[in-house]
Design an enzyme around this catalytic site. Structure first.
Site, short mmCIF file in Angstrom:
data_model
loop_
_atom_site.label_atom_id
_atom_site.label_comp_id
_atom_site.label_asym_id
_atom_site.label_seq_id
_atom_site.Cartn_x
_atom_site.Cartn_y
_atom_site.Cartn_z
N ASP A 6 43.45 34.81 40.33
CA ASP A 6 44.26 33.98 41.24
C ASP A 6 45.51 33.47 40.51
O ASP A 6 46.59 33.41 41.10
CB ASP A 6 43.44 32.79 41.75
CG ASP A 6 42.12 33.22 42.36
OD1 ASP A 6 42.07 34.33 42.93
OD2 ASP A 6 41.14 32.48 42.25
N ASN A 15 41.82 44.58 41.88
CA ASN A 15 41.17 44.87 40.60
C ASN A 15 40.42 46.20 40.75
O ASN A 15 40.49 46.85 41.80
CB ASN A 15 40.27 43.71 40.16
CG ASN A 15 39.10 43.47 41.12
OD1 ASN A 15 38.75 44.34 41.92
ND2 ASN A 15 38.49 42.30 41.03
N GLU A 49 42.97 44.54 29.66
CA GLU A 49 43.91 45.66 29.41
C GLU A 49 45.29 45.39 30.01
O GLU A 49 46.23 46.13 29.76
CB GLU A 49 43.37 46.96 30.02
CG GLU A 49 41.99 47.38 29.55
CD GLU A 49 41.98 47.60 28.05
OE1 GLU A 49 42.82 48.37 27.56
OE2 GLU A 49 41.14 46.98 27.38
N GLY A 69 41.93 43.49 33.84
CA GLY A 69 41.31 42.54 32.93
C GLY A 69 42.08 42.43 31.63
O GLY A 69 43.31 42.30 31.63
N ARG A 100 40.40 28.87 28.93
CA ARG A 100 39.83 27.54 29.20
C ARG A 100 38.84 27.64 30.36
O ARG A 100 38.93 28.55 31.18
CB ARG A 100 40.94 26.55 29.56
CG ARG A 100 41.81 26.17 28.39
CD ARG A 100 42.66 24.96 28.70
NE ARG A 100 43.73 25.26 29.62
CZ ARG A 100 45.02 25.25 29.27
NH1 ARG A 100 45.39 24.97 28.04
NH2 ARG A 100 45.95 25.52 30.16
N ALA A 108 44.88 31.79 31.36
CA ALA A 108 43.87 31.14 32.22
C ALA A 108 42.43 31.44 31.79
O ALA A 108 41.52 30.68 32.13
CB ALA A 108 44.08 31.58 33.67
O1 RIB Z 1 38.71 33.58 42.25
C1 RIB Z 1 37.96 32.47 41.85
C2 RIB Z 1 37.58 31.67 43.05
O2 RIB Z 1 36.73 32.45 43.86
C3 RIB Z 1 36.79 30.42 42.73
O3 RIB Z 1 37.59 29.29 42.52
C4 RIB Z 1 35.87 30.31 43.93
O4 RIB Z 1 36.14 29.21 44.73
C5 RIB Z 1 36.02 31.60 44.71
O5 RIB Z 1 36.80 31.45 45.81
#
Ligand code: RIB
Length: 308
Positions: A259, A190, A231, A229, A292, A289
């Site tokens: 993630d 990022n 964008e 983000g 929520r 994602a």
């Molecule tokens: O990227 C989000 C995650 O960062 C969260 O779930 C938290 O556990 C941290 O690891």
């Protein structure tokens, strides 16, 4: 044929989440919402995100022999992740203390716990998983030497057969050894992570993501993805650089969206998509994602992504 389209090697945390009107400054106390506990951790999140989309996924991680460890194992299994590589014991399960403000932005402090005990020896003992995966995805909530071991194992291959493609999201960001950087295909960063990795270069203070991507590519990765983000994301592989816009959504909670993006991206690369095609899919997963609350709880199914 590989058993797994994606192996994630990384962290698993219990996320202790409090909503706040605004995040506190130094020395300040603010009141927040009731506490909610979610399964999280960057590695566990990526694995759940990919499996929920339909990926054949395994997780190599370490959790404590405690209730939070069980919460994490349960969430992996119910998403369809193979947990044969999840080691139990050695320290309490990792915990993330998370505050979320009304705009959906978060601040996170991680107590690594068992994640810090996922050793290079644990990686070496999991060669079967590495050999069975098309792509291996790593982050930095486990020891850097374990990440380096993953990279070395992938680079060495298996009896003349190439090892898995390496996807690295260096979060939380830290300086990276050259051999780790060179193995990334892609390095997923990022804005904050890009600027940190380029802090010894004038480009780090530029505001142009294309300049960051070019400068990062010159450090060795085979490809780079810069997430932007709302964008979208920029995909660069040395031949072309493509900005992929994100669908417009209303953000409720951004926790874990990166993630979800990286898990989806790594999976699509594992099934043979080219980088830009995989990024196009992943930005939609990341956008879904943020609509929520929570990390894993917010990750979409393939049908939800298609409907976005
Ligand atoms: O990227 C989000 C995650 O960062 C969260 O779930 C938290 O556990 C941290 O690891």
């Amino acid at each position: 044929m590989h058993d797994y389209e994606l192996l994630v090697v990384g962290s698993a945390n219990a996320d202790l989440v409090i909503g706040v009107d605004r995040r506190p400054g130094a020395g300040e106390t603010v009141l927040g919402s009731d506490l909610v506990v979610h399964p999280g951790g960057k590695g566990a999140n990526q694995a759940v995100a990919a499996a929920r989309l339909g990926a054949r996924t395994a997780l190599l991680a370490r959790v404590g022999d405690d209730d939070y460890g069980q919460l994490l194992l349960d969430s992996q299994r119910s998403a369809g992740v193979d947990t044969v590589g999840v080691l139990v014991g050695g320290a309490p399960t990792g915990v993330a203390l998370i505050t979320v403000d009304p705009s959906g932005d978060n601040s996170i402090v991680v107590s690594q716990g068992a994640n810090a005990r996922l050793t290079p020896g644990d990686v070496r003992a999991s060669l079967r998983l590495m050999a069975a995966a098309r792509v291996v995805s790593v982050q930095l909530e486990i020891p850097l030497e374990s990440v380096a071991e993953v990279v070395r194992t992938a680079a060495a291959g298996f009896g003349g057969r190439p090892g898995p493609r390496v996807v690295l999201n260096p979060s939380p960001v830290a300086p990276l050894p050259n051999d780790v950087l060179a193995a990334c295909d892609p390095l997923v960063v990022n804005e904050h992570e890009a600027r940190f990795l380029l802090s010894d270069d004038q480009v780090g203070s530029s505001d142009d993501p294309e300049e960051w991507a070019d400068a990062l590519l010159s450090r060795g990765p085979r490809s780079v993805v810069v997430t932007l983000g709302g964008e979208g994301a920029l995909a660069a592989d040395g031949d072309r650089m493509v900005l992929v816009p994100s669908p417009a959504v209303t953000a409720v909670d951004t926790t874990g969206a990166g993630d979800a993006f990286t898990g989806a991206l790594a999976w699509r690369l594992g099934v043979g998509d080219d980088l830009v095609t995989a990024v196009r899919f992943a930005v939609r997963v990341g956008a879904a994602a943020v609509t929520r609350a929570g990390a894993q709880a917010s990750f979409p199914s393939a049908e939800e992504v298609a409907a976005l």
